[in-house]
Design a protein around this motif. Structure first.
Motif, PDB file in Angstrom:
ATOM      1  N   ASP A 214     -12.384 -34.551 -36.975  1.00  0.00           N
ATOM      2  CA  ASP A 214     -13.742 -34.645 -36.427  1.00  0.00           C
ATOM      3  C   ASP A 214     -14.308 -33.273 -36.084  1.00  0.00           C
ATOM      4  O   ASP A 214     -15.530 -33.091 -36.047  1.00  0.00           O
ATOM      5  CB  ASP A 214     -13.747 -35.531 -35.174  1.00  0.00           C
ATOM      6  CG  ASP A 214     -13.648 -37.016 -35.498  1.00  0.00           C
ATOM      7  OD1 ASP A 214     -13.783 -37.380 -36.681  1.00  0.00           O
ATOM      8  OD2 ASP A 214     -13.418 -37.810 -34.564  1.00  0.00           O
ATOM      9  N   PRO A 218     -16.681 -30.578 -39.846  1.00  0.00           N
ATOM     10  CA  PRO A 218     -17.978 -29.926 -39.615  1.00  0.00           C
ATOM     11  C   PRO A 218     -17.906 -28.405 -39.640  1.00  0.00           C
ATOM     12  O   PRO A 218     -18.848 -27.740 -40.094  1.00  0.00           O
ATOM     13  CB  PRO A 218     -18.400 -30.439 -38.231  1.00  0.00           C
ATOM     14  CG  PRO A 218     -17.685 -31.733 -38.072  1.00  0.00           C
ATOM     15  CD  PRO A 218     -16.370 -31.528 -38.764  1.00  0.00           C
ATOM     16  N   ALA A 221     -18.010 -27.176 -43.044  1.00  0.00           N
ATOM     17  CA  ALA A 221     -19.370 -27.305 -43.583  1.00  0.00           C
ATOM     18  C   ALA A 221     -20.321 -26.266 -43.016  1.00  0.00           C
ATOM     19  O   ALA A 221     -21.484 -26.202 -43.429  1.00  0.00           O
ATOM     20  CB  ALA A 221     -19.897 -28.703 -43.323  1.00  0.00           C
ATOM     21  N   GLU A 223     -20.735 -25.545 -39.421  1.00  0.00           N
ATOM     22  CA  GLU A 223     -21.125 -25.683 -38.009  1.00  0.00           C
ATOM     23  C   GLU A 223     -20.240 -24.777 -37.149  1.00  0.00           C
ATOM     24  O   GLU A 223     -19.022 -24.709 -37.358  1.00  0.00           O
ATOM     25  CB  GLU A 223     -20.965 -27.145 -37.574  1.00  0.00           C
ATOM     26  CG  GLU A 223     -21.540 -27.435 -36.197  1.00  0.00           C
ATOM     27  CD  GLU A 223     -21.601 -28.922 -35.892  1.00  0.00           C
ATOM     28  OE1 GLU A 223     -21.794 -29.273 -34.718  1.00  0.00           O
ATOM     29  OE2 GLU A 223     -21.456 -29.744 -36.837  1.00  0.00           O
ATOM     30  N   ALA A 228     -19.178 -27.763 -32.959  1.00  0.00           N
ATOM     31  CA  ALA A 228     -18.488 -28.859 -33.635  1.00  0.00           C
ATOM     32  C   ALA A 228     -17.602 -29.615 -32.656  1.00  0.00           C
ATOM     33  O   ALA A 228     -17.564 -30.857 -32.664  1.00  0.00           O
ATOM     34  CB  ALA A 228     -17.671 -28.329 -34.804  1.00  0.00           C
TER      35      ALA A 228
END
Length: 342
Positions: A214, A218, A221, A223, A228
């Motif tokens: 989780d 991110p 990607a 973040e 995040a």
């Protein structure tokens, strides 16, 4: 600047961090007496070799009797089990990885050859590696491997030989799978859980991998790491994310990992401890891995997951050149052909 990094750049930085976090902590793995750690090694900022005796070693309490010759996975290291003061990784050299992370290297080699993830292929390669007396020089073989080979020797199907687990070391392989599928988050999560189920089953490990994914996905990607983590905490009901990581930051690391959280290997404490360090040292990756190492306990496998998070945030360039040169295994990120829509 880190905002210009591609997803692949971040995944490569994370892969280096995964291995570096383990290798840096390896000589002081499972030191629960932090005074003894400093007395024996000082502040660990370099890749070092371990030395005997290990004053906190409990290898003398560990025993493994193979069910049959096919289950003999200790080989010539068996004579050191049951003896006091033996360092768990006594024969590894500076910059080497523990057996857990050497199995990640087996996975990387498989994926380089196959171009896609294949659980059965990995199991065959993993079994061959562990059963080969010349494949590695690590004295300690973790409980999950002993359980796996016991079940295999009794005729349990390979895909069902994984044991119910709760140790953070079980996240090393699945985190590598997340990185290898860095450009396809949905497939990354699916494949990572498939890989985890091969060896580390049960709700504790499912929850632990979800908590890390989780945050990590991110970050891969683009973040920022703190955002995040805070976002995952706000959205999730995962209890491993429900800690006041930001509120802990002004505290001393050894207070958080020692008083508020155990430095031991169980994911209930080790995953939150890793996320705390990731948030605190998001802008200082080298210091983050040093802090984790000096916190003792299961610092190798906290360090592996922490290194992946910090490396994903800042790319390969965040790791000191001396560490990268000193790492015995120089990782590369295989180019996979598999995607969720194929």
């Amino acid at each position: 600047m880190t905002r210009d990094l591609t997803t692949r750049d971040r995944a490569e930085g994370a892969l280096w961090g995964l291995l570096l976090g383990d290798s840096l902590a390896m000589p002081v793995h499972w030191y629960y007496d932090r005074d003894a750690l400093r007395r024996d090694y000082g502040e660990v900022r370099e890749l070092l070799a371990p030395r005997n005796p290990h004053p906190g070693s409990i290898l003398h309490r560990s025993h493994y009797t193979p069910v049959n010759p096919d289950a003999d996975i200790l080989h010539d290291q068996a004579r050191y089990w049951g003896r006091p003061g033996i360092h768990y990784h006594q024969f590894l050299e500076a910059g080497e990885n523990t057996l857990n992370l050497q199995l990640v290297q087996v996975l990387l080699a498989d994926l380089e050859e196959q171009g896609r993830y294949d659980a059965d292929w990995y199991l065959d390669r993993m079994i061959a590696f562990v059963r080969d007396p010349s494949s590695h020089r690590d004295t300690y073989v973790e409980e999950w491997l002993r359980g796996f080979f016991e079940r295999r020797a009794r005729g349990v199907p390979l895909r069902e030989c994984g044991v119910i687990e709760k140790h953070i070391g079980g996240l090393a392989g699945p985190v590598a799978v997340l990185l290898l599928h860095h450009d396809d988050p949905a497939l990354a999560r699916t494949r990572a859980h498939e890989h985890r189920e091969l060896t580390h089953r049960g709700p504790a490990m499912t929850e632990a991998l979800d908590a890390v994914a989780d945050v990590l996905l991110p970050v891969l990607a683009g973040e920022p790491l703190r955002e995040a983590l805070d976002g995952a905490r706000a959205r999730s009901d995962n209890r491993l994310l429900r800690h006041d990581f930001e509120g802990w930051e002004p505290l001393e690391d050894l207070e958080v990992i020692g008083r508020l959280l155990s430095p031991a290997c169980y994911v209930d404490d080790s995953v939150p401890a890793t996320l705390y360090l990731a948030r605190k040292y998001a802008d200082h990756p080298e210091d983050g891995l040093v802090a984790n190492t000096m916190a003792g306990g299961d610092n190798c496998y906290r360090g592996a997951v922490l290194g992946a998070l910090l490396g994903a945030a800042s790319g390969v360039g965040c790791w000191p050149e001396r560490w990268r040169r000193g790492l015995r295994y120089q990782p590369t990120l295989p180019a996979l052909r598999e995607r969720a829509d194929v």
